[in-house]
Design a protein around this motif. Structure first.
Motif, short mmCIF file in Angstrom:
data_model
loop_
_atom_site.label_atom_id
_atom_site.label_comp_id
_atom_site.label_asym_id
_atom_site.label_seq_id
_atom_site.Cartn_x
_atom_site.Cartn_y
_atom_site.Cartn_z
N THR A 18 23.55 67.67 -5.34
CA THR A 18 22.00 67.80 -6.36
C THR A 18 20.89 67.67 -5.00
OG1 THR A 18 23.12 66.20 -7.44
CG2 THR A 18 20.06 66.38 -7.25
N ARG A 22 25.79 65.93 1.48
CA ARG A 22 25.80 64.37 2.46
C ARG A 22 27.22 64.29 1.75
NH1 ARG A 22 20.96 61.70 -1.79
NH2 ARG A 22 19.49 63.31 -1.07
N SER A 113 19.09 60.39 2.56
CA SER A 113 17.89 59.55 1.44
C SER A 113 18.20 57.97 1.30
CB SER A 113 18.65 60.33 -0.24
OG SER A 113 17.05 59.68 -0.74
N HIS A 114 18.45 57.27 0.16
CA HIS A 114 18.30 55.92 -0.16
C HIS A 114 19.48 55.10 0.16
CE1 HIS A 114 19.84 58.35 -3.56
NE2 HIS A 114 20.22 57.30 -3.79
N LYS A 126 19.99 68.58 4.15
CA LYS A 126 19.24 69.30 3.96
C LYS A 126 18.58 70.77 3.81
CE LYS A 126 16.15 66.45 1.30
NZ LYS A 126 15.45 65.91 0.60
N GLN A 134 13.70 73.07 -1.24
CA GLN A 134 15.29 73.00 -0.53
C GLN A 134 15.79 74.18 -1.08
OE1 GLN A 134 16.88 69.05 -2.75
NE2 GLN A 134 15.53 68.56 -2.37
N ASP A 277 12.33 54.98 0.15
CA ASP A 277 12.62 54.78 0.34
C ASP A 277 13.17 54.95 2.03
OD1 ASP A 277 12.00 58.18 0.03
OD2 ASP A 277 14.07 58.41 -0.87
N ARG A 282 11.06 59.34 -1.92
CA ARG A 282 11.17 58.09 -3.67
C ARG A 282 9.89 57.12 -3.34
NH1 ARG A 282 16.75 57.51 -5.63
NH2 ARG A 282 17.89 59.66 -5.06
N THR A 344 18.39 67.59 -13.30
CA THR A 344 17.99 67.09 -12.04
C THR A 344 17.60 67.89 -10.74
OG1 THR A 344 19.07 65.31 -13.45
CG2 THR A 344 19.02 65.58 -10.98
N GLY A 345 17.49 67.90 -9.93
CA GLY A 345 17.30 68.47 -9.03
C GLY A 345 15.87 68.51 -8.24
N TRP A 346 15.09 68.36 -7.22
CA TRP A 346 13.54 68.82 -6.87
C TRP A 346 13.53 70.67 -6.74
CZ3 TRP A 346 10.64 65.46 -8.05
CH2 TRP A 346 9.03 65.69 -8.03
N SER A 365 14.24 59.30 -11.15
CA SER A 365 14.95 58.97 -9.90
C SER A 365 13.74 58.11 -9.11
CB SER A 365 16.26 60.24 -9.42
OG SER A 365 15.64 61.02 -9.55
N LYS A 376 9.58 65.49 -3.20
CA LYS A 376 8.69 64.60 -3.61
C LYS A 376 8.57 63.42 -2.22
CE LYS A 376 13.30 61.87 -5.29
NZ LYS A 376 14.66 62.93 -4.28
N SER A 486 25.96 62.27 -11.16
CA SER A 486 25.48 62.62 -10.27
C SER A 486 25.92 63.31 -9.36
CB SER A 486 25.47 60.86 -9.23
OG SER A 486 25.26 60.82 -8.21
N ARG A 496 25.84 58.40 -15.74
CA ARG A 496 24.53 58.36 -15.34
C ARG A 496 24.79 58.56 -17.20
NH1 ARG A 496 23.30 57.99 -10.71
NH2 ARG A 496 22.39 59.05 -8.59
N TYR A 498 21.32 57.63 -19.75
CA TYR A 498 20.08 57.50 -19.89
C TYR A 498 19.65 57.24 -21.30
CZ TYR A 498 20.38 60.55 -15.36
OH TYR A 498 21.11 61.41 -14.28
#
Ligand code: G16
Length: 543
Positions: A18, A22, A113-114, A126, A134, A277, A282, A344-346, A365, A376, A486, A496, A498
């Motif tokens: 995403t 990672r 990230s987090h 990234k 991105q 984060d 975040r 999903t994904g900036w 998120s 973000k 995810s 996930r 929701y």
């Protein structure tokens, strides 16, 4: 110092998720692993030659090593100039801003990230393109394809650089500029928010508690909140970035920032509590006795954004990712502005932002940001909330209550099932995918399925199409169930689920979220059968 071509062998797992690549630190530490991925970027995005490249990271374990390697490879691959944050630090939004400010060809952001850090933790990269966002899926796909056949990489051997000394250095023909990580970002924030009013707000005795979680936002919060806005030193918690984030999990949500939830439910509550984060993109927002869900935060900021100096010209458009609750849709409708629902994904917001069709966007998120950057931005969201509080004279709770009275309330929760086998996750997704064709028209308690599908998105700017972006079961405006896998985990597969329920009745605006969603959770059990198919009695995490 010689530029060397080093022979290498491809790895087959360098596919971006995403938000970049990672993996566990140990994976990145395999011989030539990092170098292969970086060379694949240089070979694919050849426009970086002769340009400026921004480099920084969230300060986690392996950050410095990776940055030294990246600079030595940039110099060997014809990059004209590298701008790097002092000590290797740059928050993700600050890096995005620097790419735009310097007209750079792109940027490498070293972060997972987090996700927890340390020798046994996670690492990531990234790649952001010119414009600050991105890399889009087409480009990361080409980089991945290249990584599967790569045979050599280029590097300046024996490079000696000082990442802690601000100013200019030289490596072969490449200029290396080490910059303060906060300066340009803080200057940008001053153009967006009413700093005089915020200083007054603190002077009047209002209080904020911001938890930097021993990650990258510490220096940013110290400079902006304490030094520039005059907030007391006690405002910033865990403000010193550490390689292992102090052993914590810098994920600002109800689980990993529970101490803030406890704080706002105690007599010692500040007016606003917030956290960011690992890499500073975040945010989590709380007021006295109240948690503002990310979807609500987006909607509430949208409704008040015109009060903030940087946004007085009005909103060009609003957007949210598909699984994010539909609270902001109501605001877009009321304000009659353009609205978009993206995967999903900036990165999916970037084209719309570049085309001037979006001012504010957000994701469930814990992500919110505006057209000031292409990522973000955690601290931006905190400053935006502060400015709304200072401009309206209302408390966080009053803002929320007024909002729900006007627009209705979207109760929302995300249930994560972590560390599943890939096969189990695929079975659950397939079972729901198979069921979607037969769901429309079926009723469950008070809810009738109006639409069930696999979400796909056509970018309105470049026409690119993204498919398989999550399964959704929509009960008109009243409720939704969404299921997706995810794309940021590093261990096993995470599903996930929701849940979203909309209420506009006066008597239904102040329920506990878990109680409000209990009936929908039962319906999800019947439709998605996640417990039955995974053998799990409960989700791993609920946020
Ligand atoms: C990244 C992306 C976000 C996305 C989030 C969760 O955030 O930038 O757009 O919403 O991952 O993605 P997933 O549900 O696939 O795990 P971050 O903060 O991790 O970089």
């Amino acid at each position: 110092m010689p530029i060397r071509e080093i022979q290498t062998k491809p790895y087959t797992d360098q596919k971006s998720g995403t938000a970049g690549l990672r993996k566990k630190v140990a994976v990145f530490q395999q011989p030539h692993y990092l170098e292969n991925f970086l060379q694949s970027i240089f070979d694919t995005e050849t426009t970086l030659r002769g340009k400026t490249l921004i480099i920084g990271g969230d300060g986690r374990y392996y950050n410095r090593d990776a940055i030294y390697t990246a600079i030595a490879m940039a110099a060997a691959n014809g990059v004209a100039k590298v701008v790097v944050g002092q000590g290797g630090l740059l928050s993700t939004p600050a890096a995005s801003h620097l790419i735009r400010l310097r007209g750079a060809g792109g940027g490498f952001l070293f972060t997972a990230s987090h996700n927890p850090a340390g020798p046994d933790g996670d690492f990531g990269i990234k790649f952001n393109v010119a414009g600050g966002g991105q890399a889009p899926e087409g480009l990361t796909g080409r980089i991945y394809e290249h990584s599967k056949t790569i045979q050599r990489y280029r590097i300046v051997e024996g490079a000696s650089l000082d990442l802690d000394r601000r100013g200019m250095q030289k490596l072969e023909d490449t200029e290396i500029e080490v910059v303060d990580c906060v300066d340009d970002y803080a200057a940008l924030m001053q153009t967006l928010f009413d700093f005089d009013r915020l200083r007054d707000w603190f002077k009047k005795g209002h209080s904020l508690r911001f938890d930097a979680m021993h990650a990258v936002t510490g220096p940013y919060a110290q400079r902006i909140l304490v030094e520039q806005l005059g907030a007391p030193q006690s405002t910033v918690m865990n403000g010193c970035p550490l390689e292992d984030f102090g052993g914590g999990h810098p994920d600002p949500n109800l689980i990993y920032a529970k101490h803030l939830v406890d704080l706002v439910n105690s007599p010692a509550s500040p007016d606003l509590a917030a956290a960011s984060d690992g890499d500073g993109d975040r945010n989590m927002i709380l007021g006295r006795g109240i948690f503002i869900s990310p979807g609500d935060s987006l909607a509430m900021l949208a409704a008040h954004l015109h009060r903030l100096p940087g946004y007085r010209d009005g909103l060009k458009g609003l957007a949210r990712s598909m699984p994010t609750c539909r609270a902001v849709d109501q605001v877009a409708k009321a304000l009659a502005v353009e609205f978009h629902e993206t995967p999903t994904g900036w990165k999916f917001f970037a084209n719309l932002l570049d085309a001037g069709r979006l001012t504010l966007c957000g994701e469930e998120s814990f992500g919110t940001s505006s057209s000031h950057a292409r990522e973000k931005d955690g601290l931006w969201a905190v400053l935006a909330w502060l400015n709304v509080l200072a401009a309206t004279g209302l408390s966080v709770r009053e803002i929320a209550q007024q909002h729900w009275q006007r627009f209705g309330r979207h109760y929302f929760a995300r249930h994560d099932y972590e560390n599943l086998s890939a096969a189990t996750a695929a079975t659950v997704m397939q079972a729901l995918a198979d069921a979607t064709a037969h769901l429309p028209g079926k009723s469950y308690d008070d809810y009738t399925v109006a639409l069930a599908d696999d979400f796909s998105y056509r970018d309105p700017v470049d026409g690119s199409i993204a498919v398989n972006q999550g399964l959704r079961v929509v009960f008109g405006d009243s409720a939704r169930i969404v299921l997706r896998q995810s794309g940021t985990g590093t261990e096993g597969a995470t599903l996930r689920l929701y849940l979203e329920r909309y209420e506009s009745r006066e008597t239904a605006l102040a329920w506990e979220t878990a109680e409000a969603l209990a009936p929908l959770s039962n319906i999800a059990d019947q439709i998605v059968r996640i417990g039955e198919l995974t053998g799990r009695k409960a989700p791993s995490v609920v946020t």
